[in-house]
Design a protein around this motif. Sequence first.
Motif, mmCIF file in Angstrom:
data_model
loop_
_atom_site.group_PDB
_atom_site.id
_atom_site.type_symbol
_atom_site.label_atom_id
_atom_site.label_comp_id
_atom_site.label_asym_id
_atom_site.label_seq_id
_atom_site.Cartn_x
_atom_site.Cartn_y
_atom_site.Cartn_z
ATOM 1 N N PHE A 98 0.961 -1.127 -0.203
ATOM 2 C CA PHE A 98 0.021 -0.071 0.168
ATOM 3 C C PHE A 98 0.862 1.232 -0.133
ATOM 4 C CE2 PHE A 98 0.286 -1.549 4.662
ATOM 5 C CZ PHE A 98 0.985 -0.447 4.983
ATOM 6 N N LEU A 99 0.298 2.271 -0.580
ATOM 7 C CA LEU A 99 0.774 3.692 -0.490
ATOM 8 C C LEU A 99 0.896 4.066 0.824
ATOM 9 C CD1 LEU A 99 0.041 4.837 -3.968
ATOM 10 C CD2 LEU A 99 2.404 3.792 -3.343
ATOM 11 N N ILE A 100 1.938 4.918 1.473
ATOM 12 C CA ILE A 100 1.461 5.557 2.862
ATOM 13 C C ILE A 100 0.318 6.585 2.679
ATOM 14 C CG2 ILE A 100 2.702 7.169 4.325
ATOM 15 C CD1 ILE A 100 3.526 4.340 4.979
ATOM 16 N N GLU A 101 0.369 7.259 1.831
ATOM 17 C CA GLU A 101 -0.752 8.291 1.552
ATOM 18 C C GLU A 101 -1.974 7.720 1.704
ATOM 19 O OE1 GLU A 101 -2.389 11.948 -1.295
ATOM 20 O OE2 GLU A 101 -0.645 10.588 -2.019
ATOM 21 N N GLN A 102 -2.209 6.535 1.123
ATOM 22 C CA GLN A 102 -3.415 5.846 1.035
ATOM 23 C C GLN A 102 -3.722 4.705 2.206
ATOM 24 O OE1 GLN A 102 -3.616 4.311 -2.932
ATOM 25 N NE2 GLN A 102 -3.463 6.362 -4.029
ATOM 26 N N ALA A 103 -2.807 4.623 3.111
ATOM 27 C CA ALA A 103 -2.919 3.440 3.875
ATOM 28 C C ALA A 103 -3.789 3.924 5.352
ATOM 29 C CB ALA A 103 -1.560 3.493 4.673
ATOM 30 N N PRO A 150 9.349 -0.044 -2.633
ATOM 31 C CA PRO A 150 7.759 0.977 -2.790
ATOM 32 C C PRO A 150 6.769 0.022 -2.540
ATOM 33 C CG PRO A 150 8.767 0.862 -4.856
ATOM 34 C CD PRO A 150 9.773 0.354 -3.930
ATOM 35 N N TYR A 151 5.555 0.757 -1.727
ATOM 36 C CA TYR A 151 4.349 0.021 -1.474
ATOM 37 C C TYR A 151 4.668 -0.839 -0.280
ATOM 38 C CZ TYR A 151 1.603 1.285 -5.778
ATOM 39 O OH TYR A 151 1.130 2.061 -6.632
ATOM 40 N N LEU A 152 5.640 -1.178 0.183
ATOM 41 C CA LEU A 152 6.315 -2.063 1.295
ATOM 42 C C LEU A 152 7.044 -1.282 2.187
ATOM 43 C CD1 LEU A 152 7.180 -5.536 -0.614
ATOM 44 C CD2 LEU A 152 4.919 -4.768 0.482
ATOM 45 N N THR A 153 6.675 -0.135 2.347
ATOM 46 C CA THR A 153 7.628 0.972 3.449
ATOM 47 C C THR A 153 7.519 0.501 4.812
ATOM 48 O OG1 THR A 153 6.110 2.489 2.698
ATOM 49 C CG2 THR A 153 8.119 2.461 1.552
ATOM 50 N N VAL A 154 6.196 0.312 5.059
ATOM 51 C CA VAL A 154 5.755 0.089 6.419
ATOM 52 C C VAL A 154 6.527 -1.418 6.873
ATOM 53 C CG1 VAL A 154 4.097 -0.315 8.082
ATOM 54 C CG2 VAL A 154 4.052 1.592 6.622
ATOM 55 N N TYR A 155 6.296 -2.362 5.916
ATOM 56 C CA TYR A 155 6.703 -3.548 6.150
ATOM 57 C C TYR A 155 8.331 -3.708 6.324
ATOM 58 C CZ TYR A 155 8.559 -8.355 4.882
ATOM 59 O OH TYR A 155 9.098 -9.625 4.851
ATOM 60 N N ALA A 156 8.921 -2.854 5.455
ATOM 61 C CA ALA A 156 10.459 -2.896 5.581
ATOM 62 C C ALA A 156 10.860 -2.303 6.941
ATOM 63 C CB ALA A 156 10.942 -1.872 4.268
ATOM 64 N N ARG A 195 -0.910 -13.953 -1.682
ATOM 65 C CA ARG A 195 -1.960 -14.367 -2.237
ATOM 66 C C ARG A 195 -3.189 -13.917 -1.819
ATOM 67 N NH1 ARG A 195 -2.569 -20.266 1.068
ATOM 68 N NH2 ARG A 195 -3.454 -19.562 3.145
ATOM 69 N N ASP A 196 -3.305 -12.921 -0.934
ATOM 70 C CA ASP A 196 -4.480 -12.209 -0.620
ATOM 71 C C ASP A 196 -4.505 -10.847 -1.269
ATOM 72 O OD1 ASP A 196 -5.595 -14.539 0.833
ATOM 73 O OD2 ASP A 196 -4.642 -13.898 2.509
ATOM 74 N N TRP A 197 -3.647 -10.453 -1.934
ATOM 75 C CA TRP A 197 -3.308 -9.115 -2.360
ATOM 76 C C TRP A 197 -4.525 -8.936 -3.010
ATOM 77 C CZ3 TRP A 197 2.547 -8.136 -3.721
ATOM 78 C CH2 TRP A 197 3.100 -8.311 -2.585
ATOM 79 N N ASP A 198 -5.027 -7.614 -3.240
ATOM 80 C CA ASP A 198 -5.919 -6.818 -4.197
ATOM 81 C C ASP A 198 -5.231 -6.773 -5.700
ATOM 82 O OD1 ASP A 198 -6.486 -4.449 -5.858
ATOM 83 O OD2 ASP A 198 -8.321 -4.985 -5.006
ATOM 84 N N ALA A 199 -5.777 -7.429 -6.641
ATOM 85 C CA ALA A 199 -5.355 -7.532 -8.071
ATOM 86 C C ALA A 199 -4.807 -6.362 -8.350
ATOM 87 C CB ALA A 199 -6.080 -8.203 -8.966
ATOM 88 N N ASP A 200 -5.603 -5.152 -8.495
ATOM 89 C CA ASP A 200 -5.067 -3.859 -8.935
ATOM 90 C C ASP A 200 -3.852 -3.296 -8.337
ATOM 91 O OD1 ASP A 200 -7.069 -3.971 -10.888
ATOM 92 O OD2 ASP A 200 -8.446 -2.937 -9.685
ATOM 93 N N ILE A 201 -3.871 -3.459 -6.866
ATOM 94 C CA ILE A 201 -2.759 -3.041 -5.992
ATOM 95 C C ILE A 201 -1.542 -3.741 -6.513
ATOM 96 C CG2 ILE A 201 -1.742 -2.536 -3.770
ATOM 97 C CD1 ILE A 201 -4.574 -1.991 -2.967
ATOM 98 N N ALA A 202 -1.716 -5.087 -6.697
ATOM 99 C CA ALA A 202 -0.568 -5.889 -6.686
ATOM 100 C C ALA A 202 0.067 -5.773 -8.226
ATOM 101 C CB ALA A 202 -1.140 -7.535 -6.859
ATOM 102 N N GLY A 203 -0.761 -5.380 -9.156
ATOM 103 C CA GLY A 203 -0.373 -5.001 -10.611
ATOM 104 C C GLY A 203 0.460 -3.720 -10.447
ATOM 105 N N ALA A 204 -0.041 -2.645 -9.614
ATOM 106 C CA ALA A 204 0.889 -1.515 -9.519
ATOM 107 C C ALA A 204 2.014 -1.653 -9.070
ATOM 108 C CB ALA A 204 -0.169 -0.509 -8.841
ATOM 109 N N PHE A 205 2.056 -2.636 -7.899
ATOM 110 C CA PHE A 205 3.170 -2.725 -7.199
ATOM 111 C C PHE A 205 4.320 -3.166 -8.018
ATOM 112 C CE2 PHE A 205 5.651 -6.157 -4.993
ATOM 113 C CZ PHE A 205 6.369 -5.535 -4.054
#
Length: 257
Positions: A98-103, A150-156, A195-205
């Motif tokens: 996820f993007l921080i701005e949209q989290a 990117p998109y995994l900044t909180v995870y990192a 495996r549970d990721w939203d397809a659109d977000i996964a594609g953008a990632f």
Amino acid sequence: MAEGTGTLRGKVAIVTGGSRGMGRHFVDALVGEGASVAVLARASDELAAVAAGRQDAVLPIACDVGAPAQVAAAVAETVARFGRLDVLVNNAAVFAPFLIEQASDAEVERHVRANLLGPIWCIRAAIPHLRDTGGQIVSITSESVRMPFPYLTVYAATKAAVETLSQGLRDELRDEGIRVSVLRSGSVAGGSGGRDWDADIAGAFFQKITRTGHAAFAGAAVAPETMARTLVAMLALPRDVNLDLVEARAALPLVAG
């Protein structure tokens, strides 16, 4: 994986997040080397199945590692069943793009609770038992600590915090005879994290990490059995050495296709 040599015979381990993905391979490898293993994970059919055919060696415990009371009870149940505790493998983690701005608040809090507070609660509950056995703590982190995706900044960020936690714990626990290590893992094939990721977000990632070079940095995914062998090798070393940090990453480049 290849038949074990029994290097961990008589040892008792806890593996968090051991019902699926990389954690399941860790459990298989430890049992193959003669260890008894308590598997801490949320209740699921996968958790129930992890002990199939080996109930004497594997104890599945439904547990949310982000809930300290549940963790304390699970550690106590492990010691009551097997009589000791030698190894804690902090493997459970939340991994979602996820993007921080949209989290949402919930997304951020879920990552921090599982990925950072979970290891803290598990370590706190395990220390008295590891002191008795001269045991070892291994926390699984990620190559994204070195190159945050990117998109995994909180995870990192949570994984970087676990590495800092481990560094401090080495000095806290050194006089107690408890070793503290980090296995910084690269990309592993067949993982369950996406495996549970939203397809659109996964594609953008995936589009983003291809443009930024992060996909090339990660390389070709490592076989999960290989990463499990790495963990076993860390645990099987003599007690006079501590591997502070092992970074096990892809040896082969990513093949475009």
